[in-house]
Scaffold this motif. Structure first.
Motif, mmCIF file in Angstrom:
data_model
loop_
_atom_site.group_PDB
_atom_site.id
_atom_site.type_symbol
_atom_site.label_atom_id
_atom_site.label_comp_id
_atom_site.label_asym_id
_atom_site.label_seq_id
_atom_site.Cartn_x
_atom_site.Cartn_y
_atom_site.Cartn_z
ATOM 1 N N SER A 127 14.494 -31.792 20.162
ATOM 2 C CA SER A 127 13.204 -32.353 20.574
ATOM 3 C C SER A 127 12.075 -31.561 19.913
ATOM 4 N N GLU A 163 9.017 -33.263 17.866
ATOM 5 C CA GLU A 163 7.651 -32.996 18.314
ATOM 6 C C GLU A 163 6.813 -32.438 17.159
ATOM 7 N N PRO A 206 6.471 -35.560 13.873
ATOM 8 C CA PRO A 206 6.621 -36.908 14.447
ATOM 9 C C PRO A 206 6.624 -38.007 13.389
#
Lengths: 225, 225
Positions: free
Chosen positions: A45, A49, A52
């Motif tokens: 993740s 993040e 993107p």
């Protein structure tokens, strides 16, 4: 020179030429960094993040600054840690040409030497010939020089080195193709062994067998698609 | 400042965003240049000789130096004629990010807003939505600023301006698509009218109807392929 309070993190993947070349730049500059390995099919993740738009390695995190894309990261490293070994040429024209050939490698050579070769819709012989035609442009660029960068490893050496001998050549090896024979490409072969003599580069070469296996798997995926 | 004895030539094509943005840079810098129009389907032998790798416009010839590719040319212009209006940000991180978004426009936005939209394999509605998602990244980048470059037209304004309002939007117009509606993209619309107020930019906008016609023809070719 990197200050002690600075934080430099690199999100990378062991087999990716794009992330290995950034490590070459950090090592040649003597910049200490924390390396975070991404397990590519299962992106973290954190990676999603931080990047993107493309969701790809490499991503450099320097203090609060987040930067994707290897060419941009290497130029940023060069301008931020200015005092140690310069990476990009200082002259505006030489710099532009280094960037031109870098793009040529990451687009033309990658497309021909990998996708076109593996798919080989016009036949593998044609794909090999077309790839060698492109490689010949590089043979000419490095003629009479230790490195593309001249006497020392520069931007184009990092881009070409990570992509050609330490990545695409592993695919060619797996396919049983002698793409860069010494008789045809004496200068490129000399350059490859010069590269392998540089410790900072050598530390960024993915393990040979593991890379052959990885590239062969990607090739099989493309062929069966 | 350009010296009188200097020779600056640009090989370009009236409808090409890649060559029009280089003209913006030359005009904003106040660099006198000779413009050589290429009739694209019938490339001149000069173009083939000067850009043997890609055979594309733009090509800048500055004295004895030959340089292809718009991003590289604009950065070269910025570094060569240093004293007039800076084009690229000075800060290494800001510069890297300007180059990041420029690449995003010339790759993602061009691919989605043109090829994917015209082919529209998943349906045109989906292609429009995907293009608008990409444009939304730019809407955020220009929010609260006169230009991407801040108070003045910079690198990203030249890249985005030549590509989006003065090229892709003509295709969208021809297809009857309102891709950048004011309600959805107030900031991009404000930016477009700011751009049109700058003389050096305005001089580089291809004639509207001619560009709509050209883009529609290219779209028809892609659709029938």
């Amino acid at each position: 020179m990197a200050e002690k309070e600075e934080s430099v993190k690199l999100l990378g993947f062991w087999g990716s030429p794009f992330s290995r070349r950034v490590e070459m730049a950090l090592k040649l500059k003597g910049v200490p960094y924390e390396y975070l390995e991404e397990d590519l099919p299962n992106k973290t993740s954190l990676l999603l993040e931080l990047n993107p738009v493309h969701k790809k390695v490499p991503v450099l995190v320097h203090n609060d600054k987040v930067l994707p894309e290897s060419h941009l990261i290497i130029e940023y490293i060069d301008q931020t840690w200015k005092n140690n070994n310069p990476i990009l040429p200082q002259d505006p024209y030489d710099k532009a040409m280094a960037r031109f050939w870098a793009k040529f490698i990451d687009e033309q050579i990658l497309t021909l030497g990998f996708r076109s070769l593996v798919k080989a819709e016009k036949g593998r012989e044609v794909a090999i010939e077309e790839t060698q035609e492109m490689l010949m442009f590089l043979e000419k660029q490095v003629t009479g020089k230790d490195f593309f960068g001249g006497k020392t490893v520069g931007f184009l050496d990092m881009v070409a080195g990570s992509m050609i001998p330490f990545c695409l050549a592993r695919l060619w090896e797996g396919l049983g193709i002698d793409m860069i024979p010494k008789e045809l490409f004496p200068e490129l072969n000399r350059w490859i062994s010069n590269l392998e003599d540089v410790e900072a580069v050598r530390e960024c070469i993915p393990p040979r067998d593991k890379q052959v296996e990885r590239m062969t798997k990607i090739a099989e995926k493309i062929m069966s698609a």
